[in-house]
Enzyme design. Structure first.
Site, PDB file in Angstrom:
ATOM      1  N   SER A 157      -2.650  -7.753   2.801  1.00  0.00           N
ATOM      2  CA  SER A 157      -2.950  -7.642   4.238  1.00  0.00           C
ATOM      3  C   SER A 157      -3.327  -9.004   4.803  1.00  0.00           C
ATOM      4  CB  SER A 157      -4.099  -6.663   4.462  1.00  0.00           C
ATOM      5  OG  SER A 157      -3.722  -5.368   4.060  1.00  0.00           O
ATOM      6  N   LYS A 192     -13.233  -7.330   1.400  1.00  0.00           N
ATOM      7  CA  LYS A 192     -13.733  -7.904   0.146  1.00  0.00           C
ATOM      8  C   LYS A 192     -14.144  -9.363   0.283  1.00  0.00           C
ATOM      9  CE  LYS A 192      -9.203  -7.638  -1.670  1.00  0.00           C
ATOM     10  NZ  LYS A 192      -8.451  -7.063  -2.727  1.00  0.00           N
ATOM     11  N   ARG A 212      -1.752  -6.191  -8.601  1.00  0.00           N
ATOM     12  CA  ARG A 212      -0.645  -7.135  -8.427  1.00  0.00           C
ATOM     13  C   ARG A 212      -0.667  -8.237  -9.486  1.00  0.00           C
ATOM     14  NH1 ARG A 212      -2.492  -7.999  -2.391  1.00  0.00           N
ATOM     15  NH2 ARG A 212      -4.323  -7.986  -3.704  1.00  0.00           N
ATOM     16  N   HIS A 225       0.835  -1.209   0.000  1.00  0.00           N
ATOM     17  CA  HIS A 225       0.000   0.000   0.000  1.00  0.00           C
ATOM     18  C   HIS A 225       0.873   1.263   0.000  1.00  0.00           C
ATOM     19  CE1 HIS A 225      -2.948  -2.692   2.358  1.00  0.00           C
ATOM     20  NE2 HIS A 225      -3.526  -2.479   1.186  1.00  0.00           N
TER      21      HIS A 225
HETATM   22  O1  PNS Z   1      -8.669  -2.943   0.258  1.00  0.00           O
HETATM   23  P1  PNS Z   1      -9.800  -3.349  -0.635  1.00  0.00           P
HETATM   24  O2  PNS Z   1     -10.611  -4.427   0.004  1.00  0.00           O
HETATM   25  O3  PNS Z   1      -9.378  -3.660  -2.030  1.00  0.00           O
HETATM   26  O4  PNS Z   1     -10.739  -2.041  -0.751  1.00  0.00           O
HETATM   27  C1  PNS Z   1     -12.001  -2.131  -1.329  1.00  0.00           C
HETATM   28  C2  PNS Z   1     -12.739  -0.786  -1.203  1.00  0.00           C
HETATM   29  C3  PNS Z   1     -12.823  -0.362   0.253  1.00  0.00           C
HETATM   30  C4  PNS Z   1     -12.006   0.267  -1.993  1.00  0.00           C
HETATM   31  C5  PNS Z   1     -14.153  -1.006  -1.793  1.00  0.00           C
HETATM   32  O5  PNS Z   1     -14.745  -2.085  -1.155  1.00  0.00           O
HETATM   33  C6  PNS Z   1     -15.050   0.221  -1.672  1.00  0.00           C
HETATM   34  O6  PNS Z   1     -14.921   1.137  -2.442  1.00  0.00           O
HETATM   35  N1  PNS Z   1     -15.955   0.199  -0.667  1.00  0.00           N
HETATM   36  C7  PNS Z   1     -16.884   1.267  -0.427  1.00  0.00           C
HETATM   37  C8  PNS Z   1     -18.302   0.872  -0.849  1.00  0.00           C
HETATM   38  C9  PNS Z   1     -18.522   1.107  -2.317  1.00  0.00           C
HETATM   39  O7  PNS Z   1     -18.373   2.204  -2.824  1.00  0.00           O
HETATM   40  N2  PNS Z   1     -18.926   0.043  -3.046  1.00  0.00           N
HETATM   41  C10 PNS Z   1     -19.264   0.125  -4.459  1.00  0.00           C
HETATM   42  C11 PNS Z   1     -18.073   0.035  -5.371  1.00  0.00           C
HETATM   43  S1  PNS Z   1     -17.442  -1.597  -5.422  1.00  0.00           S
END
Ligand code: PNS
Length: 166
Positions: free
Chosen positions: A135, A45, A97, A21
């Site tokens: 992570s 996720k 990645r 990150h």
């Molecule tokens: O670290 P990650 O799990 O790849 O991050 C994912 C994240 C937090 C960027 C994504 O889940 C997110 O944008 N969450 C907020 C909710 C949202 O907007 N969802 C709709 C788009 S997928």
């Protein structure tokens, strides 16, 4: 003429923040004058809860990213597109990645585009030496008592030690 994007988000769960990150944030900070690392309150996720609370994840990100010019850290709840609008950010930057990341990130980028077509999704290829890092592998190794000093900064090592103290 369209306005040039000056503010980008680097969103994620950051549970916890890793050298992967940090590399993406550093590189995003070379491309945009202002970068906000947006720490999501929502579940990860894989649909499971986080190891660290939102406050802890924000504090660890703050400590790990201190001193990078133009970078700030903020928590967010709800939709990423709404947070981007709220803080007037024009782009979302994420690291890629492998092909497996691509499928997931493409889906998120497409969804975000449907929700707000003005918000750009920008991808940075991970540094090859960090391609294996996530992570979840850090959490797994730390929870089993392994050495994570090659993957996360000292402040995160300490937080993992406390979190997984037996
Ligand atoms: O670290 P990650 O799990 O790849 O991050 C994912 C994240 C937090 C960027 C994504 O889940 C997110 O944008 N969450 C907020 C909710 C949202 O907007 N969802 C709709 C788009 S997928």
């Amino acid at each position: 003429m369209e306005r040039i994007i000056e503010h980008a988000l680097v969103p994620g769960t950051f549970d916890p923040i890793t050298f992967g990150h940090i590399d993406v944030v550093r590189r995003a900070a070379r491309m945009f004058p202002r970068v906000t690392v947006a720490v999501a309150a929502s579940i990860g996720k894989n649909g499971v809860g986080t190891a660290f609370t939102l406050d802890e994840r924000v504090e660890l990100a703050r400590a790990a990213l201190a001193g990078i010019p133009g970078v700030e850290i903020a928590p967010f709840t709800g939709l990423l597109v709404d947070f981007a609008r709220e803080v007037d950010a024009g782009a979302v930057v994420k690291g890629l990645r492998a092909m497996t990341d691509f499928e997931y990130e493409l889906q998120q980028a497409d969804l975000n585009y449907r929700l707000d077509s003005e918000l750009e999704s920008v991808f940075i290829m991970s540094a090859p030496q960090l391609g294996y890092l996530s992570s979840s592998v850090v959490r797994q190794i730390a929870s089993l008592g392994g050495d994570v000093s090659a993957f996360v900064p000292p402040v995160v090592i300490e937080a993992l030690r406390v979190r997984y103290a037996r």
